[in-house]
Scaffold this motif. Structure first.
Motif, PDB file in Angstrom:
ATOM      1  N   ILE A  38     112.147  80.757   6.801  1.00 33.64           N
ATOM      2  CA  ILE A  38     111.905  80.671   4.990  1.00 33.64           C
ATOM      3  C   ILE A  38     110.492  80.613   4.724  1.00 33.64           C
ATOM      4  O   ILE A  38     109.915  81.359   3.765  1.00 33.64           O
ATOM      5  N   LEU A  39     109.854  79.628   5.180  1.00 34.12           N
ATOM      6  CA  LEU A  39     108.215  79.396   4.831  1.00 34.12           C
ATOM      7  C   LEU A  39     107.405  80.298   5.319  1.00 34.12           C
ATOM      8  O   LEU A  39     106.368  80.703   4.510  1.00 34.12           O
ATOM      9  N   ARG A  40     107.624  81.097   6.460  1.00 39.11           N
ATOM     10  CA  ARG A  40     106.806  82.405   6.659  1.00 39.11           C
ATOM     11  C   ARG A  40     107.055  83.603   5.704  1.00 39.11           C
ATOM     12  O   ARG A  40     106.179  84.501   5.532  1.00 39.11           O
ATOM     13  N   ASN A  41     108.246  83.702   5.176  1.00 42.33           N
ATOM     14  CA  ASN A  41     108.667  84.832   4.224  1.00 42.33           C
ATOM     15  C   ASN A  41     108.750  84.712   2.969  1.00 42.33           C
ATOM     16  O   ASN A  41     108.855  85.731   2.129  1.00 42.33           O
ATOM     17  N   SER A  42     108.665  83.325   2.240  1.00 38.45           N
ATOM     18  CA  SER A  42     108.801  83.276   0.937  1.00 38.45           C
ATOM     19  C   SER A  42     107.831  82.616   0.356  1.00 38.45           C
ATOM     20  O   SER A  42     107.470  81.474   0.433  1.00 38.45           O
ATOM     21  N   ARG A  43     106.856  82.989  -0.618  1.00 38.69           N
ATOM     22  CA  ARG A  43     105.898  82.598  -1.280  1.00 38.69           C
ATOM     23  C   ARG A  43     106.257  81.350  -1.985  1.00 38.69           C
ATOM     24  O   ARG A  43     105.996  80.321  -2.300  1.00 38.69           O
ATOM     25  N   ARG A  44     107.535  81.607  -2.855  1.00 38.24           N
ATOM     26  CA  ARG A  44     108.077  80.558  -3.573  1.00 38.24           C
ATOM     27  C   ARG A  44     108.285  79.339  -2.733  1.00 38.24           C
ATOM     28  O   ARG A  44     108.029  78.172  -3.006  1.00 38.24           O
ATOM     29  N   ALA A  45     108.958  79.366  -1.594  1.00 36.42           N
ATOM     30  CA  ALA A  45     109.171  78.517  -0.791  1.00 36.42           C
ATOM     31  C   ALA A  45     107.948  77.590  -0.357  1.00 36.42           C
ATOM     32  O   ALA A  45     108.041  76.369  -0.257  1.00 36.42           O
ATOM     33  N   GLN A  46     106.937  78.459  -0.161  1.00 34.29           N
ATOM     34  CA  GLN A  46     105.776  77.745   0.333  1.00 34.29           C
ATOM     35  C   GLN A  46     105.103  76.828  -0.639  1.00 34.29           C
ATOM     36  O   GLN A  46     104.719  75.450  -0.316  1.00 34.29           O
ATOM     37  N   VAL A  47     104.983  77.284  -2.231  1.00 44.06           N
ATOM     38  CA  VAL A  47     104.459  76.504  -3.286  1.00 44.06           C
ATOM     39  C   VAL A  47     105.161  75.185  -3.374  1.00 44.06           C
ATOM     40  O   VAL A  47     104.917  74.246  -3.653  1.00 44.06           O
ATOM     41  N   ARG A  48     106.871  75.258  -3.227  1.00 48.26           N
ATOM     42  CA  ARG A  48     107.506  74.201  -3.267  1.00 48.26           C
ATOM     43  C   ARG A  48     107.512  73.378  -1.939  1.00 48.26           C
ATOM     44  O   ARG A  48     107.417  72.094  -2.270  1.00 48.26           O
ATOM     45  N   TRP A  49     107.265  73.764  -1.035  1.00 51.47           N
ATOM     46  CA  TRP A  49     107.000  73.000   0.293  1.00 51.47           C
ATOM     47  C   TRP A  49     105.507  71.981   0.076  1.00 51.47           C
ATOM     48  O   TRP A  49     105.493  71.008   0.480  1.00 51.47           O
ATOM     49  N   ALA A  50     104.668  72.928  -0.775  1.00 46.31           N
ATOM     50  CA  ALA A  50     103.206  72.060  -0.915  1.00 46.31           C
ATOM     51  C   ALA A  50     103.482  71.026  -1.789  1.00 46.31           C
ATOM     52  O   ALA A  50     102.820  69.972  -1.653  1.00 46.31           O
ATOM     53  N   ARG A  51     104.160  71.319  -2.896  1.00 40.71           N
ATOM     54  CA  ARG A  51     104.320  69.995  -3.810  1.00 40.71           C
ATOM     55  C   ARG A  51     105.180  68.962  -3.093  1.00 40.71           C
ATOM     56  O   ARG A  51     104.874  67.848  -3.409  1.00 40.71           O
ATOM     57  N   ALA A  52     106.232  69.065  -2.316  1.00 42.69           N
ATOM     58  CA  ALA A  52     106.997  67.901  -1.734  1.00 42.69           C
ATOM     59  C   ALA A  52     106.249  67.388  -0.864  1.00 42.69           C
ATOM     60  O   ALA A  52     106.143  66.245  -0.640  1.00 42.69           O
ATOM     61  N   LYS A  53     105.299  68.055  -0.126  1.00 42.51           N
ATOM     62  CA  LYS A  53     104.208  67.324   0.803  1.00 42.51           C
ATOM     63  C   LYS A  53     103.271  66.636   0.223  1.00 42.51           C
ATOM     64  O   LYS A  53     102.946  65.584   0.756  1.00 42.51           O
TER      65      LYS A  53
END
Length: 85
Positions: A38-53
């Motif tokens: 999911i993180l390799r293929n979804s920009r939206r998921a990457q942004v949410r992951w960065a916020r959570a981190k």
């Protein structure tokens, strides 16, 4: 191909939730695989992951290291160089 990988990532996450109550670490591997896809293929998921981190940096660093993300490898290399000075 991207949609297929996102779908497979979602299926792996659902499978991890289903395997959670079972004994053994099987759900952890499914969860990590699903997150990687999911993180390799979804920009939206990457942004949410960065916020959570940013909110929970310790947990985010552990998860990145476990998933062998390039950002975690860069951070560890940078920290080693700074720590050796």
């Amino acid at each position: 191909m991207r949609i297929l990988q996102l779908s497979l990532g979602g299926v792996l996450l659902v499978g991890a939730a289903a395997m959670g109550p079972l004994p053994g670490p099987g759900g952890i591997f499914l969860f990590a695989g699903g997150m990687i896809l999911i993180l390799r293929n979804s920009r939206r998921a990457q942004v949410r992951w960065a916020r959570a981190k940013r909110r929970w940096p310790r947990v985010g660093n552990i998860a990145d290291r476990a998933m062998r993300r390039r950002s975690a490898l860069r951070r560890r290399a940078r920290d080693r160089v700074i720590g050796s000075r």
